[in-house]
Scaffold this active site. Structure first.
Site, PDB file in Angstrom:
ATOM      1  N   GLN A  14      82.608  56.486  22.932  1.00  9.45           N
ATOM      2  CA  GLN A  14      82.802  57.911  22.616  1.00  9.45           C
ATOM      3  C   GLN A  14      84.182  58.183  22.015  1.00  9.45           C
ATOM      4  O   GLN A  14      84.321  58.768  20.940  1.00  9.45           O
ATOM      5  CB  GLN A  14      82.682  58.758  23.876  1.00  9.45           C
ATOM      6  CG  GLN A  14      81.347  58.721  24.548  1.00  9.45           C
ATOM      7  CD  GLN A  14      81.243  59.808  25.597  1.00  9.45           C
ATOM      8  OE1 GLN A  14      80.864  60.937  25.293  1.00  9.45           O
ATOM      9  NE2 GLN A  14      81.579  59.493  26.829  1.00  9.45           N
ATOM     10  N   THR A  65      82.784  51.411  31.692  1.00 16.11           N
ATOM     11  CA  THR A  65      82.835  52.820  32.116  1.00 16.11           C
ATOM     12  C   THR A  65      81.648  53.221  33.015  1.00 16.11           C
ATOM     13  O   THR A  65      81.495  54.394  33.325  1.00 16.11           O
ATOM     14  CB  THR A  65      82.879  53.763  30.894  1.00 16.11           C
ATOM     15  OG1 THR A  65      81.744  53.481  30.071  1.00 16.11           O
ATOM     16  CG2 THR A  65      84.145  53.582  30.088  1.00 16.11           C
ATOM     17  N   TYR A 128      85.623  51.077  39.931  1.00 12.05           N
ATOM     18  CA  TYR A 128      86.025  51.462  38.572  1.00 12.05           C
ATOM     19  C   TYR A 128      87.437  52.044  38.579  1.00 12.05           C
ATOM     20  O   TYR A 128      88.301  51.651  37.788  1.00 12.05           O
ATOM     21  CB  TYR A 128      85.020  52.485  38.019  1.00 12.05           C
ATOM     22  CG  TYR A 128      85.488  53.214  36.777  1.00 12.05           C
ATOM     23  CD1 TYR A 128      85.472  52.599  35.525  1.00 12.05           C
ATOM     24  CD2 TYR A 128      85.951  54.540  36.854  1.00 12.05           C
ATOM     25  CE1 TYR A 128      85.915  53.273  34.386  1.00 12.05           C
ATOM     26  CE2 TYR A 128      86.387  55.210  35.725  1.00 12.05           C
ATOM     27  CZ  TYR A 128      86.369  54.583  34.490  1.00 12.05           C
ATOM     28  OH  TYR A 128      86.807  55.249  33.372  1.00 12.05           O
ATOM     29  N   TRP A 152      85.965  63.497  32.519  1.00  9.93           N
ATOM     30  CA  TRP A 152      84.680  64.128  32.194  1.00  9.93           C
ATOM     31  C   TRP A 152      84.463  64.232  30.684  1.00  9.93           C
ATOM     32  O   TRP A 152      84.297  65.321  30.127  1.00  9.93           O
ATOM     33  CB  TRP A 152      84.593  65.511  32.828  1.00  9.93           C
ATOM     34  CG  TRP A 152      84.770  65.580  34.314  1.00  9.93           C
ATOM     35  CD1 TRP A 152      85.293  64.619  35.143  1.00  9.93           C
ATOM     36  CD2 TRP A 152      84.406  66.672  35.173  1.00  9.93           C
ATOM     37  NE1 TRP A 152      85.280  65.043  36.447  1.00  9.93           N
ATOM     38  CE2 TRP A 152      84.742  66.302  36.494  1.00  9.93           C
ATOM     39  CE3 TRP A 152      83.836  67.924  34.957  1.00  9.93           C
ATOM     40  CZ2 TRP A 152      84.522  67.146  37.579  1.00  9.93           C
ATOM     41  CZ3 TRP A 152      83.625  68.770  36.036  1.00  9.93           C
ATOM     42  CH2 TRP A 152      83.955  68.382  37.331  1.00  9.93           C
TER      43      TRP A 152
HETATM   44  N1  LIG Z   1      83.852  58.709  29.847  1.00 11.54           N
HETATM   45  C1  LIG Z   1      84.610  59.354  30.723  1.00 11.54           C
HETATM   46  O1  LIG Z   1      84.217  60.369  31.305  1.00 11.54           O
HETATM   47  C2  LIG Z   1      86.030  58.884  30.991  1.00 11.54           C
HETATM   48  C3  LIG Z   1      86.784  59.554  31.957  1.00 11.54           C
HETATM   49  C4  LIG Z   1      88.084  59.117  32.214  1.00 11.54           C
HETATM   50  C5  LIG Z   1      88.606  58.033  31.512  1.00 11.54           C
HETATM   51  N2  LIG Z   1      87.830  57.380  30.594  1.00 11.54           N
HETATM   52  C6  LIG Z   1      88.426  56.228  29.886  1.00 11.54           C
HETATM   53  O2  LIG Z   1      88.499  56.548  28.504  1.00 11.54           O
HETATM   54  C7  LIG Z   1      88.301  55.382  27.709  1.00 11.54           C
HETATM   55  C8  LIG Z   1      87.207  55.632  26.694  1.00 11.54           C
HETATM   56  O3  LIG Z   1      86.014  55.999  27.365  1.00 11.54           O
HETATM   57  P1  LIG Z   1      84.637  56.267  26.603  1.00 11.54           P
HETATM   58  O4  LIG Z   1      83.940  57.377  27.286  1.00 11.54           O
HETATM   59  O5  LIG Z   1      84.874  56.308  25.139  1.00 11.54           O
HETATM   60  O6  LIG Z   1      83.852  54.901  26.970  1.00 11.54           O
HETATM   61  P2  LIG Z   1      82.528  54.323  26.345  1.00 11.54           P
HETATM   62  O7  LIG Z   1      81.840  55.324  25.504  1.00 11.54           O
HETATM   63  O8  LIG Z   1      81.777  53.668  27.465  1.00 11.54           O
HETATM   64  O9  LIG Z   1      83.085  53.176  25.380  1.00 11.54           O
HETATM   65  C9  LIG Z   1      83.686  52.028  25.861  1.00 11.54           C
HETATM   66  C10 LIG Z   1      83.506  50.961  24.813  1.00 11.54           C
HETATM   67  O10 LIG Z   1      84.132  49.766  25.285  1.00 11.54           O
HETATM   68  C11 LIG Z   1      83.367  48.697  24.803  1.00 11.54           C
HETATM   69  N3  LIG Z   1      83.565  47.472  25.567  1.00 11.54           N
HETATM   70  C12 LIG Z   1      83.167  47.188  26.827  1.00 11.54           C
HETATM   71  N4  LIG Z   1      83.493  45.937  27.147  1.00 11.54           N
HETATM   72  C13 LIG Z   1      84.121  45.398  26.072  1.00 11.54           C
HETATM   73  C14 LIG Z   1      84.697  44.139  25.784  1.00 11.54           C
HETATM   74  N5  LIG Z   1      84.677  43.141  26.682  1.00 11.54           N
HETATM   75  N6  LIG Z   1      85.279  43.954  24.584  1.00 11.54           N
HETATM   76  C15 LIG Z   1      85.292  44.931  23.665  1.00 11.54           C
HETATM   77  N7  LIG Z   1      84.746  46.143  23.869  1.00 11.54           N
HETATM   78  C16 LIG Z   1      84.176  46.383  25.066  1.00 11.54           C
HETATM   79  C17 LIG Z   1      81.931  49.166  24.922  1.00 11.54           C
HETATM   80  O11 LIG Z   1      81.154  48.403  24.064  1.00 11.54           O
HETATM   81  P3  LIG Z   1      79.590  48.138  24.365  1.00 11.54           P
HETATM   82  O12 LIG Z   1      78.918  49.385  23.901  1.00 11.54           O
HETATM   83  O13 LIG Z   1      79.297  46.933  23.542  1.00 11.54           O
HETATM   84  O14 LIG Z   1      79.476  47.911  25.840  1.00 11.54           O
HETATM   85  C18 LIG Z   1      82.046  50.623  24.511  1.00 11.54           C
HETATM   86  O15 LIG Z   1      81.789  50.806  23.151  1.00 11.54           O
HETATM   87  C19 LIG Z   1      88.029  54.259  28.701  1.00 11.54           C
HETATM   88  O16 LIG Z   1      89.239  53.596  28.972  1.00 11.54           O
HETATM   89  C20 LIG Z   1      87.577  54.966  29.967  1.00 11.54           C
HETATM   90  O17 LIG Z   1      87.851  54.224  31.126  1.00 11.54           O
HETATM   91  C21 LIG Z   1      86.558  57.791  30.309  1.00 11.54           C
END
Ligand SMILES: NC(=O)c1ccc[n+]([C@@H]2O[C@H](COP(=O)([O-])OP(=O)(O)OC[C@H]3O[C@@H](n4cnc5c(N)ncnc54)[C@H](OP(=O)(O)O)[C@@H]3O)[C@@H](O)[C@H]2O)c1
Length: 285
Positions: A14, A65, A128, A152
């Protein structure tokens, strides 16, 4: 700033997707990498890739995530969120370039009702959250870093609460949703603009960044249904009743004064962000 070259991990997630979009919009040279291009767990590949591409900044969005699934797959989650982050951080240290790392409201145990300040004591309650905090500890040893705790998240590229509610609204009349976890929904489009502003500076440190205003998941759902004109009854339930596998904080309110104190603009309200997001999804509001 013409010599900038920004490497973004997690391009098909995202946040990574929207950050690359915003960098391109600003004509900033960037490379968005997916797991296929650059598996962050593979130390050797990470080292070679970064040495070859020579970025001036790394925006690290790749992460495990799946919060509940992490309880059963803790070693895989740790490998990605901790070892993966360490691989990236080591290269940032070697090249002496800034690392932008995203962490979470879940690093806090979440008691009381006061918004958490950046230096409040952490108490991650689930696997996590522990791995994300351990990632913070690694990143905070660098000379140049931004740790941005977000919460969120919703964006065009990937699954999130808003998309789930829209899907459920197609065949449900009533839904039970947690109403005792309070936090701030955050639109990746708004966050991306802030991140691109931040990397133009050397105002390193820890930040909290979310859309403005606090709400519960149940109230967030009500607002989504109202905006998409769906008459769904939302029944508020407690965290205990919902009984998710991973423990989450009830107080996810984040204090954003570190943004203001460093001259960054606060993000718009979450309701305004939701309106714009629904438009982006091509839903009339
Ligand atoms: N989503 C939330 O509500 C939230 C809240 C607080 C903090 N965050 C943090 O914000 C950041 C971005 O979150 P997001 O919502 O954009 O997450 P997301 O949509 O789940 O995207 C994470 C990406 O990381 C990739 N990934 C996973 N393992 C990998 C690996 N070994 N090597 C390379 N890429 C890898 C995934 O690829 P695949 O699709 O191939 O698995 C996915 O495209 C993260 O650090 C998360 O912890 C998110």
């Amino acid at each position: 700033m013409s010599k900038m070259k920004v490497l973004v991990t997690g391009y098909n997630g995202q946040l990574g997707y929207d950050i690359v979009r915003e960098l391109k919009h600003r004509n900033i040279n960037c490379i968005g990498t997916t797991r296929e291009d650059l598996d962050i767990v593979d130390k050797e590949k990470v080292t070679l890739y970064i040495k070859k591409t020579k970025p001036t900044h790394i925006i690290h969005c790749a992460a495990w995530t799946k919060v509940d699934k992490a309880e059963d797959e803790s070693s895989l989650c740790r490998k990605i969120n901790v070892n993966g982050t360490e691989n990236i951080a080591t290269m940032c240290d070697e090249l002496n370039i800034p690392l932008i790392y995203f962490s979470t409201d879940y690093v806090f145990g979440g008691n009381g009702e006061t918004p958490h300040k950046v230096d409040d004591k952490v108490n991650p309650l689930c696997v996590y959250a522990k791995t994300k905090y351990d990632g913070e500890l690694i990143v905070s040893k660098l000379k140049k870093y931004f740790i941005i705790r977000i919460s969120w998240v919703f964006g065009i590229n990937g699954n999130n609460f808003v998309k789930t509610m829209i899907k459920l609204s197609q065949d449900k009349n009533e839904l039970k949703i947690v109403d005792d976890q309070i936090g701030s929904p955050t639109y990746t489009y708004d966050l991306s603009k802030l991140v691109c502003d931040m990397i133009m500076t050397e105002k390193y440190g820890v930040y909290h960044a979310t859309n403005e205003g606090f709400t519960s998941w149940a109230n967030f759902a009500k607002e989504i249904f109202k905006k998409i004109n769906k008459n769904i009854k939302v029944i508020g339930i407690s965290t205990e009743e919902y009984n998710a596998k991973a423990k989450r904080p009830k107080n996810s309110r984040l204090d954003k004064s570190s943004l203001v104190n460093n001259g960054f603009k606060l993000l718009p309200s979450w309701q305004d962000a939701l309106d714009r997001y629904l438009k982006e999804l091509n839903i009339e509001v």
